[in-house]
Design a protein around this motif. Structure first.
Motif, mmCIF file in Angstrom:
data_model
loop_
_atom_site.group_PDB
_atom_site.id
_atom_site.type_symbol
_atom_site.label_atom_id
_atom_site.label_comp_id
_atom_site.label_asym_id
_atom_site.label_seq_id
_atom_site.Cartn_x
_atom_site.Cartn_y
_atom_site.Cartn_z
ATOM 1 N N GLU A 50 -56.878 13.410 32.125
ATOM 2 C CA GLU A 50 -57.868 14.031 31.258
ATOM 3 C C GLU A 50 -57.196 14.527 29.979
ATOM 4 O O GLU A 50 -56.103 15.102 30.031
ATOM 5 N N PRO A 51 -57.802 14.328 28.812
ATOM 6 C CA PRO A 51 -57.231 14.868 27.575
ATOM 7 C C PRO A 51 -57.118 16.387 27.658
ATOM 8 O O PRO A 51 -58.005 17.061 28.194
ATOM 9 N N SER A 52 -56.038 16.919 27.162
ATOM 10 C CA SER A 52 -55.799 18.362 27.240
ATOM 11 C C SER A 52 -56.751 19.134 26.334
ATOM 12 O O SER A 52 -57.062 18.705 25.222
ATOM 13 N N ARG A 53 -57.180 20.273 26.810
ATOM 14 C CA ARG A 53 -58.005 21.178 26.011
ATOM 15 C C ARG A 53 -57.201 22.373 25.515
ATOM 16 O O ARG A 53 -57.753 23.352 25.022
ATOM 17 N N LYS A 54 -55.887 22.307 25.662
ATOM 18 C CA LYS A 54 -54.985 23.363 25.222
ATOM 19 C C LYS A 54 -54.071 22.849 24.112
ATOM 20 O O LYS A 54 -53.847 21.650 23.953
ATOM 21 N N ILE A 55 -53.524 23.784 23.352
ATOM 22 C CA ILE A 55 -52.501 23.471 22.357
ATOM 23 C C ILE A 55 -51.171 23.897 22.956
ATOM 24 O O ILE A 55 -50.879 25.091 23.059
ATOM 25 N N GLY A 56 -50.393 22.915 23.395
ATOM 26 C CA GLY A 56 -49.132 23.207 24.047
ATOM 27 C C GLY A 56 -48.024 23.531 23.061
ATOM 28 O O GLY A 56 -48.147 23.349 21.842
ATOM 29 N N ILE A 57 -46.909 23.994 23.592
ATOM 30 C CA ILE A 57 -45.808 24.456 22.743
ATOM 31 C C ILE A 57 -45.209 23.325 21.915
ATOM 32 O O ILE A 57 -44.738 23.540 20.799
ATOM 33 N N ASP A 58 -45.233 22.093 22.433
ATOM 34 C CA ASP A 58 -44.663 20.978 21.681
ATOM 35 C C ASP A 58 -45.393 20.763 20.360
ATOM 36 O O ASP A 58 -44.790 20.369 19.363
ATOM 37 N N ARG A 59 -46.698 21.018 20.361
ATOM 38 C CA ARG A 59 -47.478 20.831 19.125
ATOM 39 C C ARG A 59 -47.097 21.870 18.077
ATOM 40 O O ARG A 59 -47.157 21.594 16.880
ATOM 41 N N ILE A 60 -46.733 23.063 18.514
ATOM 42 C CA ILE A 60 -46.304 24.088 17.563
ATOM 43 C C ILE A 60 -44.859 23.844 17.145
ATOM 44 O O ILE A 60 -44.519 23.944 15.963
ATOM 45 N N ARG A 61 -44.004 23.507 18.083
ATOM 46 C CA ARG A 61 -42.604 23.218 17.738
ATOM 47 C C ARG A 61 -42.493 22.063 16.755
ATOM 48 O O ARG A 61 -41.594 22.028 15.909
ATOM 49 N N ALA A 62 -43.426 21.103 16.877
ATOM 50 C CA ALA A 62 -43.392 19.942 15.988
ATOM 51 C C ALA A 62 -43.636 20.327 14.527
ATOM 52 O O ALA A 62 -43.355 19.535 13.620
ATOM 53 N N LEU A 63 -44.148 21.534 14.290
ATOM 54 C CA LEU A 63 -44.381 21.986 12.922
ATOM 55 C C LEU A 63 -43.093 22.377 12.210
ATOM 56 O O LEU A 63 -43.070 22.492 10.985
ATOM 57 N N ALA A 64 -42.019 22.613 12.983
ATOM 58 C CA ALA A 64 -40.778 23.115 12.390
ATOM 59 C C ALA A 64 -40.268 22.184 11.293
ATOM 60 O O ALA A 64 -39.918 22.634 10.184
ATOM 61 N N ASP A 65 -40.198 20.880 11.576
ATOM 62 C CA ASP A 65 -39.725 19.939 10.565
ATOM 63 C C ASP A 65 -40.654 19.900 9.361
ATOM 64 O O ASP A 65 -40.205 19.793 8.208
ATOM 65 N N PHE A 66 -41.955 20.011 9.620
ATOM 66 C CA PHE A 66 -42.943 19.943 8.541
ATOM 67 C C PHE A 66 -42.797 21.118 7.570
ATOM 68 O O PHE A 66 -42.848 20.934 6.344
ATOM 69 N N ILE A 67 -42.612 22.315 8.089
ATOM 70 C CA ILE A 67 -42.614 23.507 7.225
ATOM 71 C C ILE A 67 -41.243 23.827 6.641
ATOM 72 O O ILE A 67 -41.140 24.672 5.740
ATOM 73 N N ASN A 68 -40.200 23.166 7.108
ATOM 74 C CA ASN A 68 -38.855 23.502 6.646
ATOM 75 C C ASN A 68 -38.246 22.470 5.710
ATOM 76 O O ASN A 68 -37.046 22.502 5.435
ATOM 77 N N ILE A 69 -39.056 21.541 5.237
ATOM 78 C CA ILE A 69 -38.589 20.599 4.228
ATOM 79 C C ILE A 69 -39.433 20.774 2.964
ATOM 80 O O ILE A 69 -40.491 21.408 2.992
ATOM 81 N N SER A 70 -38.981 20.212 1.884
ATOM 82 C CA SER A 70 -39.720 20.336 0.630
ATOM 83 C C SER A 70 -41.079 19.649 0.744
ATOM 84 O O SER A 70 -41.232 18.647 1.444
ATOM 85 N N THR A 71 -42.055 20.200 0.039
ATOM 86 C CA THR A 71 -43.377 19.590 0.072
ATOM 87 C C THR A 71 -43.359 18.252 -0.660
ATOM 88 O O THR A 71 -42.604 18.045 -1.620
ATOM 89 N N ASP B 187 -64.278 22.581 33.286
ATOM 90 C CA ASP B 187 -63.526 21.402 32.864
ATOM 91 C C ASP B 187 -62.537 20.924 33.919
ATOM 92 O O ASP B 187 -61.837 19.950 33.714
ATOM 93 N N HIS B 188 -62.466 21.631 35.045
ATOM 94 C CA HIS B 188 -61.558 21.214 36.104
ATOM 95 C C HIS B 188 -62.167 20.042 36.873
ATOM 96 O O HIS B 188 -63.394 19.871 36.898
ATOM 97 N N PRO B 189 -61.327 19.239 37.520
ATOM 98 C CA PRO B 189 -61.876 18.122 38.298
ATOM 99 C C PRO B 189 -62.836 18.614 39.375
ATOM 100 O O PRO B 189 -62.503 19.476 40.173
ATOM 101 N N LEU B 190 -64.042 18.091 39.363
ATOM 102 C CA LEU B 190 -65.076 18.508 40.313
ATOM 103 C C LEU B 190 -65.839 17.279 40.795
ATOM 104 O O LEU B 190 -65.921 16.273 40.091
#
Length: 348
Positions: free
Chosen positions: A112-133, A326-329
């Protein structure tokens, strides 16, 4: 993406345009779902990145930046949302796991597609915000809905908000402010969005070609964007089947309804059921109907027969059911159980 600021959000739009020269590093938009706050936030982000922005403050929709934004490929914009919401919006999922753990690729449809925002999605922002625009200006991160973040991803974001990179704006959208870490809330400039005025919302729905706008709006709890979406879906057959069954509760009819409704998303069924219970309780206690004014006569009959203690218990249990919707039922069995519990309201 169409430039769209709904009429009930115009004052918020004007306020942000006035404060734009002094924007902080993090904005938090919060208010009821189904009212278009997400569209407001995206339009605002698009306007901030627009390279040929007119004096009105709206995005021009003609420059290269606006074109990239519409294609979800802008190099200085990141939208972070649960995988399930990406799929619903027709956006290619990033593939990060909800738990934050590295996962092997899975076959399409195998989970099932996740309905949460996991830590990997936030960690992935590190490269985006730490380089020049890419374009030499501002970069924007939009997190929607912010309450979908896990505790781990919330803490990872908090570290970014504590030491924000230059030229970076975080926009968080939340429908439940109390679900966010207080430390995150305290680091954001908050903008509240209220439920639209009912007359204004009805007028807008009518302009969009929605017939019976008042009932559509009531059924969505006053949320006009949700009401428009439901009206455009065409028909209310499943909801009507459930409400008709709840109007005249009979064991045989309840079981038959469970059989026919088993392919409807469980979350939708519980929402319709919760709103029905709220109307019964509100009618019994205050003579008021919020969600289903077209069912007044049926609601009055149900309210007159309902046992107050059993009704209060049904309202409590419906909230518990919503949390695990949203749990399997096994859908049919879950609906049967809910409707047979509803039958107990009339056991006296």
């Amino acid at each position: 993406m169409e430039n769209l600021v709904y009429p009930w959000h115009l004052e918020n739009w004007r306020h942000l345009l006035r404060t734009e020269p002094k924007l902080p590093h993090a904005l938090l938009f919060y208010g009821p779902s189904g009212t278009g706050i997400d569209t407001f936030a995206e339009t605002f982000a698009k306007a901030l990145l627009c390279e040929k922005r007119p004096e009105s403050g709206d995005p021009c929709n003609a420059c290269e930046s606006c074109h990239w934004f519409d294609l979800h490929t802008h190099p200085d914009y990141r939208m972070v949302m649960p995988e399930a919401l990406e799929i619903a919006r027709g956006i290619e999922p990033s593939g990060d796991s909800a738990s934050g753990e590295e996962e092997a690729p899975v076959a399409k449809g195998s989970r099932e597609p996740s309905r949460k925002i996991g830590i990997d999605r936030i960690r992935a922002l590190a490269d985006f915000i730490n380089i020049s625009t890419h374009r030499g200006g501002r970069r924007i991160v939009f997190i929607c809905p912010a309450e979908a973040m896990t505790s781990e991803s919330s803490n990872a974001l908090l570290k970014m908000l504590e030491e924000p990179p230059p030229q970076t704006l975080f926009i968080l959208l939340a429908h439940h402010l109390d679900a966010l870490l207080p430390t995150i809330v305290s680091r954001c400039f908050k903008t509240a969005f209220s439920m639209p005025d009912r007359d204004l919302a009805c007028s807008w729905l009518t302009q969009q070609g929605v017939a019976d706008a008042q009932n559509w709006l009531a059924q969505e709890g006053g949320a006009p964007v949700d009401a428009l979406h439901q009206a455009q879906q065409g028909g209310r057959e499943e909801m009507t089947r459930l409400l008709d069954t709840l109007s005249a509760p009979d064991d045989t009819a309840l079981l038959a309804a469970a059989e026919k409704l088993q392919k409807v998303p469980m979350g939708d069924i519980i929402t319709w059921y919760q709103r029905w219970l709220c109307d019964v309780l509100s009618l019994r206690l205050a003579g008021h109907i919020r969600y289903y004014p077209g069912y007044r006569s049926q609601l009055e009959k149900v309210a007159a027969r309902a046992d107050s203690l059993q009704l209060a218990e049904a309202v409590r249990e419906s909230g518990q059911r919503k949390r695990v919707a949203d749990h399997p039922l096994v859908a049919r069995l879950a609906i049967e159980d809910m409707l047979l519990e509803y039958r107990k309201i009339f056991s006296r």
